[in-house]
Design a protein around this motif. Structure first.
Motif, PDB file in Angstrom:
ATOM      1  N   ARG A 191       0.830  -1.213   0.000  1.00 46.59           N
ATOM      2  CA  ARG A 191       0.000   0.000   0.000  1.00 46.59           C
ATOM      3  C   ARG A 191       0.863   1.262   0.000  1.00 46.59           C
ATOM      4  N   VAL A 192       1.963   1.233   0.756  1.00 45.21           N
ATOM      5  CA  VAL A 192       2.870   2.380   0.783  1.00 45.21           C
ATOM      6  C   VAL A 192       3.454   2.618  -0.604  1.00 45.21           C
ATOM      7  N   TRP A 193       3.921   1.560  -1.254  1.00 42.62           N
ATOM      8  CA  TRP A 193       4.513   1.692  -2.581  1.00 42.62           C
ATOM      9  C   TRP A 193       3.485   2.245  -3.564  1.00 42.62           C
ATOM     10  N   ASP A 194       2.269   1.725  -3.529  1.00 43.94           N
ATOM     11  CA  ASP A 194       1.216   2.184  -4.443  1.00 43.94           C
ATOM     12  C   ASP A 194       0.890   3.658  -4.217  1.00 43.94           C
ATOM     13  N   ARG A 195       0.830   4.039  -2.943  1.00 41.59           N
ATOM     14  CA  ARG A 195       0.461   5.427  -2.626  1.00 41.59           C
ATOM     15  C   ARG A 195       1.553   6.384  -3.096  1.00 41.59           C
ATOM     16  N   TRP A 196       2.813   5.998  -2.927  1.00 37.70           N
ATOM     17  CA  TRP A 196       3.899   6.850  -3.405  1.00 37.70           C
ATOM     18  C   TRP A 196       3.820   7.012  -4.914  1.00 37.70           C
ATOM     19  N   TRP A 221       3.762  14.267  -0.019  1.00 38.20           N
ATOM     20  CA  TRP A 221       3.948  13.067   0.795  1.00 38.20           C
ATOM     21  C   TRP A 221       3.872  13.395   2.285  1.00 38.20           C
ATOM     22  N   VAL A 222       4.284  14.574   2.663  1.00 31.43           N
ATOM     23  CA  VAL A 222       4.208  14.982   4.072  1.00 31.43           C
ATOM     24  C   VAL A 222       2.767  14.901   4.575  1.00 31.43           C
ATOM     25  N   ASP A 223       1.809  15.200   3.701  1.00 34.46           N
ATOM     26  CA  ASP A 223       0.393  15.129   4.096  1.00 34.46           C
ATOM     27  C   ASP A 223      -0.130  13.697   4.100  1.00 34.46           C
ATOM     28  N   VAL A 224       0.424  12.866   3.235  1.00 35.18           N
ATOM     29  CA  VAL A 224      -0.056  11.490   3.087  1.00 35.18           C
ATOM     30  C   VAL A 224       0.535  10.564   4.146  1.00 35.18           C
ATOM     31  N   ALA A 225       1.821  10.727   4.440  1.00 35.67           N
ATOM     32  CA  ALA A 225       2.570   9.780   5.262  1.00 35.67           C
ATOM     33  C   ALA A 225       1.948   9.476   6.631  1.00 35.67           C
ATOM     34  N   PRO A 226       1.433  10.485   7.375  1.00 39.63           N
ATOM     35  CA  PRO A 226       0.889  10.156   8.698  1.00 39.63           C
ATOM     36  C   PRO A 226      -0.217   9.110   8.669  1.00 39.63           C
ATOM     37  N   ARG A 227      -0.984   9.045   7.582  1.00 38.86           N
ATOM     38  CA  ARG A 227      -2.065   8.062   7.502  1.00 38.86           C
ATOM     39  C   ARG A 227      -1.549   6.659   7.185  1.00 38.86           C
ATOM     40  N   HIS A 246      11.054   1.846   9.384  1.00 38.40           N
ATOM     41  CA  HIS A 246      10.960   2.442   8.054  1.00 38.40           C
ATOM     42  C   HIS A 246       9.634   3.175   7.859  1.00 38.40           C
ATOM     43  N   PHE A 247       8.564   2.615   8.410  1.00 39.01           N
ATOM     44  CA  PHE A 247       7.229   3.187   8.217  1.00 39.01           C
ATOM     45  C   PHE A 247       6.919   4.327   9.188  1.00 39.01           C
ATOM     46  N   SER A 248       7.971   4.851   9.820  1.00 39.20           N
ATOM     47  CA  SER A 248       7.828   6.128  10.543  1.00 39.20           C
ATOM     48  C   SER A 248       7.919   7.288   9.560  1.00 39.20           C
TER      49      SER A 248
END
Length: 263
Positions: free
Chosen positions: A105-110, A158-164, A173-175
């Motif tokens: 999911r992280v890879w897809d979102r990026w 990404w700064v807005d997306v990452a916290p979710r 890594h997922f911090s």
């Protein structure tokens, strides 16, 4: 330290002898064949051992703890054992799927974020530009170059997306307190494979072919005196995912035995 000793299925009727043979090259006090002293005593022990596949807790093929020096046994760990056939050991498919799913999911979102903006430059581009202009490493974070890196539209988004998506419980890594551009440097499959085993415990392994893998150190081959003399290729690399992949791929009758060593 503990290590998972891998033995052929044929060793099931002589576990203690087979473990002793596998461990012998790594003994200390000049006894072992390997130049680096690894252990001076050990015991087959399940206190930090192997989880049993649900429904197989009473299987007679499981390996029991061996007594301590005074003849006593450590308290049993619910659902755990000191060893058994690979097919009876639980490699936590649910936990692996959770970590792999999140990484995907992280890879897809990026990729979604990058698709809406110009492809961002890696932070190293800005960092080395700063150094080339005479900047000091310890003052980079407050530099104009660091601000330029963070101002890239994809990085800013990404700064807005990452916290979710933050899941430090799966892996640090997922911090997301690092350069996100690196997410896209690997294929989706490679990125997922890197974090699939994040929720599984770290394991040291002594392989079927006599390679001692102690995480953080180069592997040692029990057939050779030292790395400079060894002409053999290790079974795999030193990283946690490679160790786990090796264990999971072993034949179902391979015997895995947890050995607790005094080093």
């Amino acid at each position: 330290m503990s290590i998972t000793v891998c033995l052929p299925g044929s060793a099931a009727k002589r576990v203690d002898e087979a473990v002793a043979e596998a461990m012998a090259p790594f003994a200390s006090d000049g006894v072992g064949a390997v130049e680096r002293d690894v252990w001076d005593s050990y015991r087959i022990c399940g206190s930090v051992g192997l989880p049993v596949l649900a429904g197989h807790e009473g299987d007679l093929r499981l390996v029991a703890d061996r007594p301590r020096w005074d003849g006593s046994l450590e308290p049993a760990v619910p659902g755990g054992c000191a060893g058994g056939p690979r097919g009876l050991i639980d490699f936590r498919d649910v936990l692996r799927a959770e970590a792999a799913g999140h990484a995907g999911r992280v890879w897809d979102r990026w990729q979604e974020v990058v698709s809406r903006h110009l492809a961002p430059d890696d932070e190293s581009v800005f960092f080395y530009r700063y150094l080339a202009a005479g900047g000091a490493r310890d003052s980079y974070e407050t530099s104009r170059e660091a601000a330029d890196y963070r101002a890239q539209p994809a990085v800013r988004a990404w700064v807005d997306v990452a916290p979710r998506l933050a899941r430090p419980d799966i892996a640090d890594h997922f911090s997301f307190d690092w350069d996100p551009v690196g997410i896209g440097r690997r294929s989706r499959e490679e990125y997922v494979a890197t974090y699939e085993f994040s929720l599984l415990p770290l394991r040291n392994v002594l392989t079927l072919s006599g390679w001692w893998y102690e995480l953080g150190d180069p592997p040692l081959h029990g057939a050779c005196h030292g790395p400079l003399e060894c002409v053999h290729e290790p079974n795999f690399g030193m990283e946690h995912p490679e160790v786990q992949s090796y264990l999971i791929a072993l034949p179902a009758d391979t015997l895995l035995v947890n050995v607790h060593c005094h080093v």
